[in-house]
Design a protein around this motif. Structure first.
Motif, PDB file in Angstrom:
ATOM      1  N   VAL A  30       0.849  -1.191   0.000  1.00 55.40           N
ATOM      2  CA  VAL A  30       0.000   0.000   0.000  1.00 55.40           C
ATOM      3  C   VAL A  30       0.883   1.239   0.000  1.00 55.40           C
ATOM      4  CG1 VAL A  30      -1.689   1.319   1.360  1.00 55.40           C
ATOM      5  CG2 VAL A  30      -1.884  -1.180   1.181  1.00 55.40           C
ATOM      6  N   CYS A  31       0.440   2.276  -0.711  1.00 58.47           N
ATOM      7  CA  CYS A  31       1.171   3.539  -0.746  1.00 58.47           C
ATOM      8  C   CYS A  31       0.186   4.690  -0.671  1.00 58.47           C
ATOM      9  CB  CYS A  31       1.996   3.632  -2.028  1.00 58.47           C
ATOM     10  SG  CYS A  31       3.092   5.057  -2.120  1.00 58.47           S
ATOM     11  N   GLY A  32       0.413   5.625   0.254  1.00 54.51           N
ATOM     12  CA  GLY A  32      -0.481   6.761   0.400  1.00 54.51           C
ATOM     13  C   GLY A  32       0.187   7.902   1.140  1.00 54.51           C
ATOM     14  N   ASP A  33      -0.511   9.036   1.210  1.00 59.61           N
ATOM     15  CA  ASP A  33       0.084  10.241   1.812  1.00 59.61           C
ATOM     16  C   ASP A  33      -0.599  10.674   3.104  1.00 59.61           C
ATOM     17  OD1 ASP A  33      -2.149  11.026  -0.075  1.00 59.61           O
ATOM     18  OD2 ASP A  33      -1.782  12.964   0.880  1.00 59.61           O
ATOM     19  N   THR A  34      -1.551   9.887   3.607  1.00 65.92           N
ATOM     20  CA  THR A  34      -2.281  10.291   4.806  1.00 65.92           C
ATOM     21  C   THR A  34      -2.262   9.198   5.861  1.00 65.92           C
ATOM     22  OG1 THR A  34      -4.452   9.374   4.209  1.00 65.92           O
ATOM     23  CG2 THR A  34      -3.889  11.557   3.314  1.00 65.92           C
ATOM     24  N   GLU A  35      -2.534   9.612   7.099  1.00 62.37           N
ATOM     25  CA  GLU A  35      -2.595   8.619   8.170  1.00 62.37           C
ATOM     26  C   GLU A  35      -3.722   7.628   7.930  1.00 62.37           C
ATOM     27  OE1 GLU A  35      -3.254  10.291  12.003  1.00 62.37           O
ATOM     28  OE2 GLU A  35      -5.204  11.140  11.511  1.00 62.37           O
ATOM     29  N   ASN A  36      -4.799   8.055   7.291  1.00 66.74           N
ATOM     30  CA  ASN A  36      -5.891   7.124   7.010  1.00 66.74           C
ATOM     31  C   ASN A  36      -5.494   6.063   5.991  1.00 66.74           C
ATOM     32  OD1 ASN A  36      -8.138   7.990   8.714  1.00 66.74           O
ATOM     33  ND2 ASN A  36      -8.007   9.906   7.589  1.00 66.74           N
ATOM     34  N   ASP A  37      -4.615   6.415   5.050  1.00 70.66           N
ATOM     35  CA  ASP A  37      -4.059   5.405   4.141  1.00 70.66           C
ATOM     36  C   ASP A  37      -3.259   4.365   4.924  1.00 70.66           C
ATOM     37  OD1 ASP A  37      -4.907   6.646   1.687  1.00 70.66           O
ATOM     38  OD2 ASP A  37      -3.295   8.090   1.912  1.00 70.66           O
ATOM     39  N   MET A  38      -2.461   4.861   5.876  1.00 70.85           N
ATOM     40  CA  MET A  38      -1.619   3.953   6.668  1.00 70.85           C
ATOM     41  C   MET A  38      -2.476   3.042   7.537  1.00 70.85           C
ATOM     42  SD  MET A  38       1.353   4.987   5.586  1.00 70.85           S
ATOM     43  CE  MET A  38       0.420   5.278   4.064  1.00 70.85           C
ATOM     44  N   LEU A  39      -3.471   3.609   8.201  1.00 71.70           N
ATOM     45  CA  LEU A  39      -4.351   2.805   9.047  1.00 71.70           C
ATOM     46  C   LEU A  39      -5.064   1.735   8.236  1.00 71.70           C
ATOM     47  CD1 LEU A  39      -5.872   5.670  11.209  1.00 71.70           C
ATOM     48  CD2 LEU A  39      -4.370   3.842  12.041  1.00 71.70           C
ATOM     49  N   SER A  40      -5.539   2.107   7.063  1.00 74.99           N
ATOM     50  CA  SER A  40      -6.230   1.154   6.195  1.00 74.99           C
ATOM     51  C   SER A  40      -5.313   0.012   5.789  1.00 74.99           C
ATOM     52  CB  SER A  40      -6.753   1.892   4.955  1.00 74.99           C
ATOM     53  OG  SER A  40      -7.429   1.022   4.087  1.00 74.99           O
ATOM     54  N   GLY A  41      -4.095   0.346   5.395  1.00 68.89           N
ATOM     55  CA  GLY A  41      -3.152  -0.687   4.985  1.00 68.89           C
ATOM     56  C   GLY A  41      -2.784  -1.634   6.113  1.00 68.89           C
ATOM     57  N   ARG A  42      -2.555  -1.086   7.308  1.00 65.36           N
ATOM     58  CA  ARG A  42      -2.210  -1.943   8.441  1.00 65.36           C
ATOM     59  C   ARG A  42      -3.386  -2.838   8.821  1.00 65.36           C
ATOM     60  NH1 ARG A  42       2.834  -0.988  10.813  1.00 65.36           N
ATOM     61  NH2 ARG A  42       2.370  -3.012  11.736  1.00 65.36           N
ATOM     62  N   ARG A  43      -4.594  -2.288   8.808  1.00 73.93           N
ATOM     63  CA  ARG A  43      -5.764  -3.085   9.157  1.00 73.93           C
ATOM     64  C   ARG A  43      -6.039  -4.179   8.139  1.00 73.93           C
ATOM     65  NH1 ARG A  43      -9.611   2.035  11.094  1.00 73.93           N
ATOM     66  NH2 ARG A  43      -8.641   2.253  13.152  1.00 73.93           N
ATOM     67  N   ALA A  44      -5.624  -3.952   6.883  1.00 71.50           N
ATOM     68  CA  ALA A  44      -5.818  -4.959   5.837  1.00 71.50           C
ATOM     69  C   ALA A  44      -4.764  -6.058   5.900  1.00 71.50           C
ATOM     70  CB  ALA A  44      -5.790  -4.298   4.462  1.00 71.50           C
ATOM     71  N   GLY A  45      -3.689  -5.848   6.656  1.00 71.81           N
ATOM     72  CA  GLY A  45      -2.646  -6.853   6.767  1.00 71.81           C
ATOM     73  C   GLY A  45      -1.599  -6.810   5.687  1.00 71.81           C
ATOM     74  N   ALA A  46      -1.502  -5.687   4.949  1.00 72.29           N
ATOM     75  CA  ALA A  46      -0.510  -5.572   3.877  1.00 72.29           C
ATOM     76  C   ALA A  46       0.908  -5.661   4.437  1.00 72.29           C
ATOM     77  CB  ALA A  46      -0.696  -4.256   3.138  1.00 72.29           C
ATOM     78  N   SER A  47       1.812  -6.276   3.673  1.00 71.90           N
ATOM     79  CA  SER A  47       3.205  -6.401   4.106  1.00 71.90           C
ATOM     80  C   SER A  47       3.922  -5.063   4.108  1.00 71.90           C
ATOM     81  CB  SER A  47       3.964  -7.365   3.193  1.00 71.90           C
ATOM     82  OG  SER A  47       3.556  -8.691   3.416  1.00 71.90           O
ATOM     83  N   ILE A  48       3.637  -4.251   3.098  1.00 69.04           N
ATOM     84  CA  ILE A  48       4.258  -2.929   2.976  1.00 69.04           C
ATOM     85  C   ILE A  48       3.151  -1.888   3.069  1.00 69.04           C
ATOM     86  CG2 ILE A  48       5.436  -1.334   1.406  1.00 69.04           C
ATOM     87  CD1 ILE A  48       6.880  -3.751   0.219  1.00 69.04           C
ATOM     88  N   VAL A  49       3.316  -0.933   3.956  1.00 76.05           N
ATOM     89  CA  VAL A  49       2.399   0.202   4.063  1.00 76.05           C
ATOM     90  C   VAL A  49       3.281   1.444   4.048  1.00 76.05           C
ATOM     91  CG1 VAL A  49       0.583   1.303   5.400  1.00 76.05           C
ATOM     92  CG2 VAL A  49       0.792  -1.185   5.421  1.00 76.05           C
TER      93      VAL A  49
END
Length: 244
Positions: free
Chosen positions: A175-194
């Motif tokens: 996952v790649c994004g510029d906001t904390e909500n992008d990061m939270l979404s990626g971590r909650r989805a279980g992605a290896s890279i956030v």
């Protein structure tokens, strides 16, 4: 590279990550709330725009619902004004990719990584962005909150991409994004890279606090991370000291 760690899908945000935003989104929000009587120079305006900044990455309608709690008609009217304002900004200024984005998309695709664009824009605005940039043929999928249940910070959009693309292990997702909500979404989805990028709304400290595994100068650096051997992906090794 083991099967569990091999990245096969990259989920990338739009505004501020792959699309150069400038102040376009903030301006459209400001113009939208002005139509609701919240105008620049007032305390209400300062509070509202601070909330907008904090909520970047979330579905736009949800931001308006939180601003106008309990008044769905007002929230919907403000959201419609936002979309009209953003359209006019695109008409006046056009849209350009963040430098290096198209090369990054090409590198990922050439390596067999499927690319899904995710956004907090409505499906209509998402279509306008892709039309303007000519990106329909550059990516495998593009999802708005209307396509995947709850928007960010929930994991639904990323998991919807995984389901639609037939991914059998969420560790195959980056996952790649510029906001904390992008990061939270990626971590909650279980992605290896956030991975957070510094070309958009939130700074490195905020991205780290939200769970970024890496913080990059821009999406141009994302393919190097995604395509590197897993053992070389040390967390937080891709942001320079001055960005911390």
């Amino acid at each position: 590279m083991s099967g569990a760690e091999r990245i096969t899908v990259a989920c990338l945000d739009l505004a501020g990550t792959t699309v150069a935003d400038g102040d376009a989104v903030a301006t459209a929000f400001a113009e939208a709330i002005a139509t609701m009587g919240i105008v620049a120079g007032t305390t209400a305006y300062e509070r509202a725009m601070a909330h907008v900044h904090d909520a970047r990455g979330r579905p736009k309608i949800e931001v308006f619902r939180s601003l106008f709690a309990g008044d769905e008609a007002r929230a919907q009217a403000a959201n419609l004004s936002f979309e009209r304002s953003y359209d006019l900004i695109v008409d006046r200024r056009g849209l350009v990719p963040v430098p290096g984005t198209e090369e990054a998309l090409h590198r990922l695709a050439s390596a067999g990584v499927r690319v899904c664009l995710l956004t907090g824009f409505s499906r209509r605005t998402l279509g306008r962005v892709l039309d303007t940039l000519g990106w329909w043929g550059r990516v495998d999928m593009a999802l708005s909150p209307e396509d995947g249940g709850r928007g960010r910070p929930w994991p639904d959009l990323i998991l919807s991409a995984a389901l639609r693309l037939g991914i059998d292990d969420v560790r195959h997702i980056a996952v790649c994004g510029d906001t904390e909500n992008d990061m939270l979404s990626g971590r909650r989805a279980g992605a290896s890279i956030v991975a957070g990028v510094l070309t958009g709304a939130h700074d490195a400290d905020r991205l780290h606090s939200a769970g970024a595994t890496h913080v990059l100068a821009s999406v141009a650096d994302f393919p190097d991370l995604v395509l590197s051997p897993p053992r070389s992906r040390h967390h937080d090794d891709a942001v320079t000291a001055e960005h911390r």
